[in-house]
Write a protein that holds these residues in place. Structure first.
Motif, PDB file in Angstrom:
ATOM      1  N   PRO A 158       0.810  -1.227   0.000  1.00  0.00           N
ATOM      2  CA  PRO A 158       0.000   0.000   0.000  1.00  0.00           C
ATOM      3  C   PRO A 158       0.841   1.274   0.000  1.00  0.00           C
ATOM      4  O   PRO A 158       0.513   2.235  -0.701  1.00  0.00           O
ATOM      5  CB  PRO A 158      -0.828  -0.141   1.282  1.00  0.00           C
ATOM      6  N   GLU A 159       1.940   1.259   0.735  1.00  0.00           N
ATOM      7  CA  GLU A 159       2.758   2.469   0.831  1.00  0.00           C
ATOM      8  C   GLU A 159       3.642   2.690  -0.399  1.00  0.00           C
ATOM      9  O   GLU A 159       4.219   3.774  -0.564  1.00  0.00           O
ATOM     10  CB  GLU A 159       3.624   2.424   2.086  1.00  0.00           C
ATOM     11  N   THR A 160       3.770   1.695  -1.283  1.00  0.00           N
ATOM     12  CA  THR A 160       4.605   1.853  -2.482  1.00  0.00           C
ATOM     13  C   THR A 160       3.781   1.744  -3.768  1.00  0.00           C
ATOM     14  O   THR A 160       4.359   1.629  -4.854  1.00  0.00           O
ATOM     15  CB  THR A 160       5.715   0.786  -2.510  1.00  0.00           C
ATOM     16  N   ALA A 161       2.460   1.781  -3.645  1.00  0.00           N
ATOM     17  CA  ALA A 161       1.585   1.532  -4.802  1.00  0.00           C
ATOM     18  C   ALA A 161       1.712   2.588  -5.889  1.00  0.00           C
ATOM     19  O   ALA A 161       1.277   2.353  -7.019  1.00  0.00           O
ATOM     20  CB  ALA A 161       0.133   1.427  -4.346  1.00  0.00           C
ATOM     21  N   ALA A 162       2.296   3.733  -5.583  1.00  0.00           N
ATOM     22  CA  ALA A 162       2.483   4.778  -6.594  1.00  0.00           C
ATOM     23  C   ALA A 162       3.940   4.939  -7.003  1.00  0.00           C
ATOM     24  O   ALA A 162       4.254   5.785  -7.843  1.00  0.00           O
ATOM     25  CB  ALA A 162       1.945   6.111  -6.071  1.00  0.00           C
ATOM     26  N   VAL A 214      -7.665 -10.527  -1.376  1.00  0.00           N
ATOM     27  CA  VAL A 214      -6.214 -10.440  -1.211  1.00  0.00           C
ATOM     28  C   VAL A 214      -5.781  -8.995  -0.982  1.00  0.00           C
ATOM     29  O   VAL A 214      -4.932  -8.718  -0.120  1.00  0.00           O
ATOM     30  CB  VAL A 214      -5.505 -11.053  -2.431  1.00  0.00           C
ATOM     31  N   LEU A 215      -6.352  -8.058  -1.722  1.00  0.00           N
ATOM     32  CA  LEU A 215      -6.021  -6.648  -1.514  1.00  0.00           C
ATOM     33  C   LEU A 215      -6.389  -6.204  -0.101  1.00  0.00           C
ATOM     34  O   LEU A 215      -5.650  -5.440   0.534  1.00  0.00           O
ATOM     35  CB  LEU A 215      -6.738  -5.774  -2.549  1.00  0.00           C
ATOM     36  N   ALA A 216      -7.521  -6.689   0.411  1.00  0.00           N
ATOM     37  CA  ALA A 216      -7.915  -6.352   1.780  1.00  0.00           C
ATOM     38  C   ALA A 216      -6.962  -6.982   2.792  1.00  0.00           C
ATOM     39  O   ALA A 216      -6.548  -6.337   3.761  1.00  0.00           O
ATOM     40  CB  ALA A 216      -9.347  -6.808   2.038  1.00  0.00           C
ATOM     41  N   ALA A 217      -6.590  -8.227   2.559  1.00  0.00           N
ATOM     42  CA  ALA A 217      -5.678  -8.907   3.482  1.00  0.00           C
ATOM     43  C   ALA A 217      -4.317  -8.237   3.525  1.00  0.00           C
ATOM     44  O   ALA A 217      -3.629  -8.273   4.558  1.00  0.00           O
ATOM     45  CB  ALA A 217      -5.533 -10.375   3.082  1.00  0.00           C
ATOM     46  N   PRO A 268     -11.208  -3.931   4.926  1.00  0.00           N
ATOM     47  CA  PRO A 268     -12.079  -5.109   4.827  1.00  0.00           C
ATOM     48  C   PRO A 268     -13.563  -4.793   5.016  1.00  0.00           C
ATOM     49  O   PRO A 268     -14.416  -5.531   4.519  1.00  0.00           O
ATOM     50  CB  PRO A 268     -11.559  -6.019   5.949  1.00  0.00           C
ATOM     51  N   ALA A 269     -13.867  -3.691   5.694  1.00  0.00           N
ATOM     52  CA  ALA A 269     -15.264  -3.324   5.902  1.00  0.00           C
ATOM     53  C   ALA A 269     -15.965  -3.007   4.582  1.00  0.00           C
ATOM     54  O   ALA A 269     -17.203  -3.037   4.512  1.00  0.00           O
ATOM     55  CB  ALA A 269     -15.361  -2.129   6.845  1.00  0.00           C
ATOM     56  N   LEU A 270     -15.190  -2.713   3.527  1.00  0.00           N
ATOM     57  CA  LEU A 270     -15.797  -2.426   2.231  1.00  0.00           C
ATOM     58  C   LEU A 270     -16.299  -3.679   1.524  1.00  0.00           C
ATOM     59  O   LEU A 270     -17.120  -3.589   0.598  1.00  0.00           O
ATOM     60  CB  LEU A 270     -14.784  -1.726   1.319  1.00  0.00           C
ATOM     61  N   LEU A 271     -15.830  -4.839   1.943  1.00  0.00           N
ATOM     62  CA  LEU A 271     -16.120  -6.048   1.179  1.00  0.00           C
ATOM     63  C   LEU A 271     -17.604  -6.382   1.140  1.00  0.00           C
ATOM     64  O   LEU A 271     -18.097  -6.901   0.130  1.00  0.00           O
ATOM     65  CB  LEU A 271     -15.320  -7.230   1.744  1.00  0.00           C
ATOM     66  N   PRO A 293      -7.815   1.082  -4.568  1.00  0.00           N
ATOM     67  CA  PRO A 293      -6.369   1.225  -4.361  1.00  0.00           C
ATOM     68  C   PRO A 293      -5.617  -0.048  -4.745  1.00  0.00           C
ATOM     69  O   PRO A 293      -6.036  -1.161  -4.423  1.00  0.00           O
ATOM     70  CB  PRO A 293      -6.263   1.483  -2.851  1.00  0.00           C
ATOM     71  N   GLY A 294      -4.515   0.140  -5.441  1.00  0.00           N
ATOM     72  CA  GLY A 294      -3.682  -0.988  -5.829  1.00  0.00           C
ATOM     73  C   GLY A 294      -4.038  -1.615  -7.157  1.00  0.00           C
ATOM     74  O   GLY A 294      -3.268  -2.430  -7.682  1.00  0.00           O
TER      75      GLY A 294
END
Length: 242
Positions: A60-64, A85-88, A94-97, A117-118
């Motif tokens: 997440p911190e290097t996605a850009a 997998v993106l949530a994990a 994860p609340a968006l799932l 994101p990602g």
């Protein structure tokens, strides 16, 4: 689970993967709806997890970051495993799932790179991801970014599409050795391939291997196999689609 002492490294991975897969299945169970394409999603789960957990250099911190590895999900119909997998891995809350597929949710039935994101590409229409992967690899090469790897996950049915044939032929001829393709083979292709899927890539100059798409250590070994000067294709065989 009974452990042996023959391969303690493999055993540790098996313990971790068993726990992680239970967690991933739990995350996937939060996503419901008639258009979720459950078998399509489940077929990709193990390959996605091994890639994100043990291979891809992206977080997440290097996605850009320009130097990140790129993962392109071409098999974008039924993206539940991808979202799980993106949530994990912290890209998604994860609340968006449990909003999956709802009108105002960012988690559509096909992933949207502008909303999730990602996610590198919007996908779902068969046959688009591998040509985009070729373009991504070429673009990185043109910028002098020779380290980032480009990974594309496709389904075997996508090989019915002519755009993939052109991408496979061009990538092999151009020696795009930072391009990798994972083909999830659940025997859903209309035509199939004489000699198997891997033979089509090999004829075009790719490095290839075929593995059990549920065996995490076999997937990891295939994903990390050296392939100097050539793009690399991993055919991950899973149970046939019902």
């Amino acid at each position: 689970m009974t452990l042996t002492t023959e391969n303690p490294v493999r055993d540790r991975h098996a313990l971790r993967d068993s726990h992680d897969l239970d967690h991933l299945h739990g995350l996937m169970s939060l996503m419901t709806g008639a258009e979720k394409h459950g078998p399509a999603a489940s077929s990709t789960l193990d390959a996605l997890w091994v890639l994100y957990d043990r291979v891809l250099r992206v977080a997440p911190e290097t996605a850009a970051d320009q130097g990140r590895d790129r993962f392109l999900l071409s098999k974008g119909h039924g993206p539940m495993a991808y979202y799980a997998v993106l949530a994990a891995k912290g890209f998604l809350d994860p609340a968006l799932l449990d909003t999956f597929g709802q009108y105002d949710s960012v988690l559509g039935h096909h992933p949207d790179r502008t909303l999730v994101p990602g996610v590198e590409i919007g996908s779902g229409s068969l046959g688009h991801g591998l040509p985009l992967g070729v373009g991504t690899a070429l673009g990185l090469r043109a910028q002098g970014l020779l380290d980032p790897a480009v990974w594309v996950l496709i389904g075997d049915a996508e090989l019915d599409e002519g755009s993939n044939h052109e991408a496979i032929a061009y990538a092999g001829a151009a020696g795009l050795d930072r391009l990798h393709t994972v083909v999830i083979d659940n025997q859903s292709a209309t035509h199939g391939w004489y000699g198997g899927i891997a033979s089509h890539f090999a004829t075009a100059g790719w490095s290839t291997t075929t593995v059990d798409g549920r065996d995490h250590d076999a997937l990891y070994a295939a994903f990390t196999a050296p392939h100097p000067g050539r793009p690399h294709a991993v055919v991950a065989v899973v149970e046939p689609k019902n």
